[in-house]
Design a protein around this motif. Structure first.
Motif, PDB file in Angstrom:
ATOM      1  N   ARG A 120      22.571  75.455  49.793  1.00  0.00           N
ATOM      2  CA  ARG A 120      21.463  75.155  50.702  1.00  0.00           C
ATOM      3  C   ARG A 120      20.591  76.392  50.905  1.00  0.00           C
ATOM      4  O   ARG A 120      19.361  76.337  50.789  1.00  0.00           O
ATOM      5  N   ASP A 121      21.236  77.491  51.212  1.00  0.00           N
ATOM      6  CA  ASP A 121      20.512  78.731  51.489  1.00  0.00           C
ATOM      7  C   ASP A 121      19.922  79.340  50.222  1.00  0.00           C
ATOM      8  O   ASP A 121      18.803  79.863  50.238  1.00  0.00           O
ATOM      9  N   VAL A 122      20.668  79.277  49.126  1.00  0.00           N
ATOM     10  CA  VAL A 122      20.201  79.870  47.867  1.00  0.00           C
ATOM     11  C   VAL A 122      18.953  79.150  47.365  1.00  0.00           C
ATOM     12  O   VAL A 122      17.967  79.784  46.980  1.00  0.00           O
ATOM     13  N   ILE A 123      18.967  77.818  47.392  1.00  0.00           N
ATOM     14  CA  ILE A 123      17.820  77.053  46.881  1.00  0.00           C
ATOM     15  C   ILE A 123      16.586  77.276  47.752  1.00  0.00           C
ATOM     16  O   ILE A 123      15.499  77.561  47.239  1.00  0.00           O
ATOM     17  N   CYS A 124      16.748  77.164  49.058  1.00  0.00           N
ATOM     18  CA  CYS A 124      15.595  77.374  49.958  1.00  0.00           C
ATOM     19  C   CYS A 124      15.064  78.804  49.850  1.00  0.00           C
ATOM     20  O   CYS A 124      13.850  79.022  49.817  1.00  0.00           O
ATOM     21  N   GLY A 125      15.963  79.771  49.764  1.00  0.00           N
ATOM     22  CA  GLY A 125      15.546  81.163  49.627  1.00  0.00           C
ATOM     23  C   GLY A 125      14.839  81.421  48.310  1.00  0.00           C
ATOM     24  O   GLY A 125      13.825  82.134  48.261  1.00  0.00           O
ATOM     25  N   ALA A 126      15.350  80.842  47.231  1.00  0.00           N
ATOM     26  CA  ALA A 126      14.719  81.034  45.918  1.00  0.00           C
ATOM     27  C   ALA A 126      13.337  80.393  45.880  1.00  0.00           C
ATOM     28  O   ALA A 126      12.406  80.953  45.291  1.00  0.00           O
ATOM     29  N   ALA A 127      13.192  79.247  46.524  1.00  0.00           N
ATOM     30  CA  ALA A 127      11.883  78.583  46.556  1.00  0.00           C
ATOM     31  C   ALA A 127      10.871  79.449  47.297  1.00  0.00           C
ATOM     32  O   ALA A 127       9.716  79.573  46.872  1.00  0.00           O
ATOM     33  N   GLU A 128      11.307  80.045  48.378  1.00  0.00           N
ATOM     34  CA  GLU A 128      10.400  80.903  49.136  1.00  0.00           C
ATOM     35  C   GLU A 128      10.055  82.170  48.358  1.00  0.00           C
ATOM     36  O   GLU A 128       8.891  82.577  48.283  1.00  0.00           O
ATOM     37  N   LYS A 129      11.066  82.809  47.750  1.00  0.00           N
ATOM     38  CA  LYS A 129      10.815  84.043  46.976  1.00  0.00           C
ATOM     39  C   LYS A 129       9.889  83.790  45.797  1.00  0.00           C
ATOM     40  O   LYS A 129       9.060  84.630  45.459  1.00  0.00           O
ATOM     41  N   ALA A 130      10.057  82.621  45.160  1.00  0.00           N
ATOM     42  CA  ALA A 130       9.266  82.309  43.976  1.00  0.00           C
ATOM     43  C   ALA A 130       7.886  81.765  44.329  1.00  0.00           C
ATOM     44  O   ALA A 130       7.084  81.506  43.429  1.00  0.00           O
ATOM     45  N   SER A 131       7.611  81.590  45.621  1.00  0.00           N
ATOM     46  CA  SER A 131       6.365  80.942  46.056  1.00  0.00           C
ATOM     47  C   SER A 131       6.197  79.616  45.330  1.00  0.00           C
ATOM     48  O   SER A 131       5.156  79.327  44.738  1.00  0.00           O
ATOM     49  N   ALA A 132       7.255  78.819  45.375  1.00  0.00           N
ATOM     50  CA  ALA A 132       7.305  77.564  44.626  1.00  0.00           C
ATOM     51  C   ALA A 132       6.297  76.559  45.146  1.00  0.00           C
ATOM     52  O   ALA A 132       6.050  76.459  46.344  1.00  0.00           O
ATOM     53  N   ASP A 133       5.724  75.824  44.214  1.00  0.00           N
ATOM     54  CA  ASP A 133       4.844  74.713  44.558  1.00  0.00           C
ATOM     55  C   ASP A 133       5.647  73.437  44.758  1.00  0.00           C
ATOM     56  O   ASP A 133       5.164  72.488  45.380  1.00  0.00           O
ATOM     57  N   MET A 134       6.873  73.423  44.222  1.00  0.00           N
ATOM     58  CA  MET A 134       7.711  72.239  44.303  1.00  0.00           C
ATOM     59  C   MET A 134       9.151  72.624  43.996  1.00  0.00           C
ATOM     60  O   MET A 134       9.400  73.551  43.229  1.00  0.00           O
ATOM     61  N   VAL A 135      10.095  71.902  44.621  1.00  0.00           N
ATOM     62  CA  VAL A 135      11.510  72.036  44.297  1.00  0.00           C
ATOM     63  C   VAL A 135      11.966  70.687  43.757  1.00  0.00           C
ATOM     64  O   VAL A 135      11.641  69.639  44.327  1.00  0.00           O
ATOM     65  N   VAL A 136      12.693  70.707  42.653  1.00  0.00           N
ATOM     66  CA  VAL A 136      13.246  69.488  42.069  1.00  0.00           C
ATOM     67  C   VAL A 136      14.753  69.649  42.036  1.00  0.00           C
ATOM     68  O   VAL A 136      15.270  70.680  41.599  1.00  0.00           O
ATOM     69  N   MET A 137      15.454  68.625  42.515  1.00  0.00           N
ATOM     70  CA  MET A 137      16.917  68.675  42.509  1.00  0.00           C
ATOM     71  C   MET A 137      17.478  67.283  42.333  1.00  0.00           C
ATOM     72  O   MET A 137      16.812  66.288  42.612  1.00  0.00           O
ATOM     73  N   GLY A 138      18.699  67.227  41.852  1.00  0.00           N
ATOM     74  CA  GLY A 138      19.360  65.947  41.638  1.00  0.00           C
ATOM     75  C   GLY A 138      20.101  65.499  42.871  1.00  0.00           C
ATOM     76  O   GLY A 138      20.451  66.294  43.742  1.00  0.00           O
TER      77      GLY A 138
END
Length: 182
Positions: A120-138
């Motif tokens: 939970r924390d790793v994905i949300c943190g990585a999205a923020e660090k990467a300045s993600a436009d979208m997160v895709v997960m299964g």
């Protein structure tokens, strides 16, 4: 005249899509979905393909002192190091498999991020660090009871990520039994 931080007609920077991957079929299906839909849509619109950031959360090593555990076994530093090596090898296998799926889409820039911690924390943190436009997960397709007992990583990310989160369900929509907790 400027629109959304850039001049009219100026090329927009490539989008960044974070894709959460683990050893499950569901995460690889979500990656394939992302490549087939998001990357192909960019290509069809003559836009640069998005950068795909593969994120894998390694389970942190259980906190044990080199002492006797509850079952009466002595966990030495050597055993602990062996557990770390195994988890690192498993993470490498997952990332390698995900990268091989990406090779079917030439021109896609693939980045990887492997961190220890709660997914939970790793994905949300990585999205923020990467300045993600979208997160895709299964979605693993667990039922209500399993989600209540184990928690839902996708639900947490939907609630806490600052960008849109796409949760891709299993093909066929069938539920699967939860794996045993070790």
């Amino acid at each position: 005249m400027e629109v959304a931080g850039g001049a009219v007609g100026a090329p927009s920077p490539p989008r960044r899509v974070v894709v959460a991957v683990d050893e499950s079929e569901e995460s690889m299906h979500a990656l394939s979905w992302c490549l087939s839909n998001v990357v192909s849509a960019a290509r069809a619109a003559a836009a640069p393909p998005p950068a795909v950031v593969l994120v894998h959360a390694r389970s942190p090593r259980p906190f044990y002192c080199p002492a006797v555990d509850g079952a009466g076994y002595l966990l030495t530093q050597q055993v602990m190091d062996s557990m770390d090596q195994y988890m690192a090898a498993a993470a490498d296998t997952v990332v390698t498999k995900a990268k091989s799926i990406c090779t079917a889409f030439p021109g896609v820039r693939v980045e990887t991020c492997v961190e220890k911690g709660d997914p939970r924390d790793v994905i949300c943190g990585a999205a923020e660090k990467a300045s993600a436009d979208m997160v895709v997960m299964g979605s693993h397709g667990y039922g209500f009871l399993q989600r209540a007992l184990r928690g839902s990583v996708s639900n947490h990310c939907v609630q806490n990520c600052k960008c849109p989160v796409v949760v891709v369900k299993r093909p066929g929509g069938e539920r699967r039994p939860a794996p045993p907790r070790i």
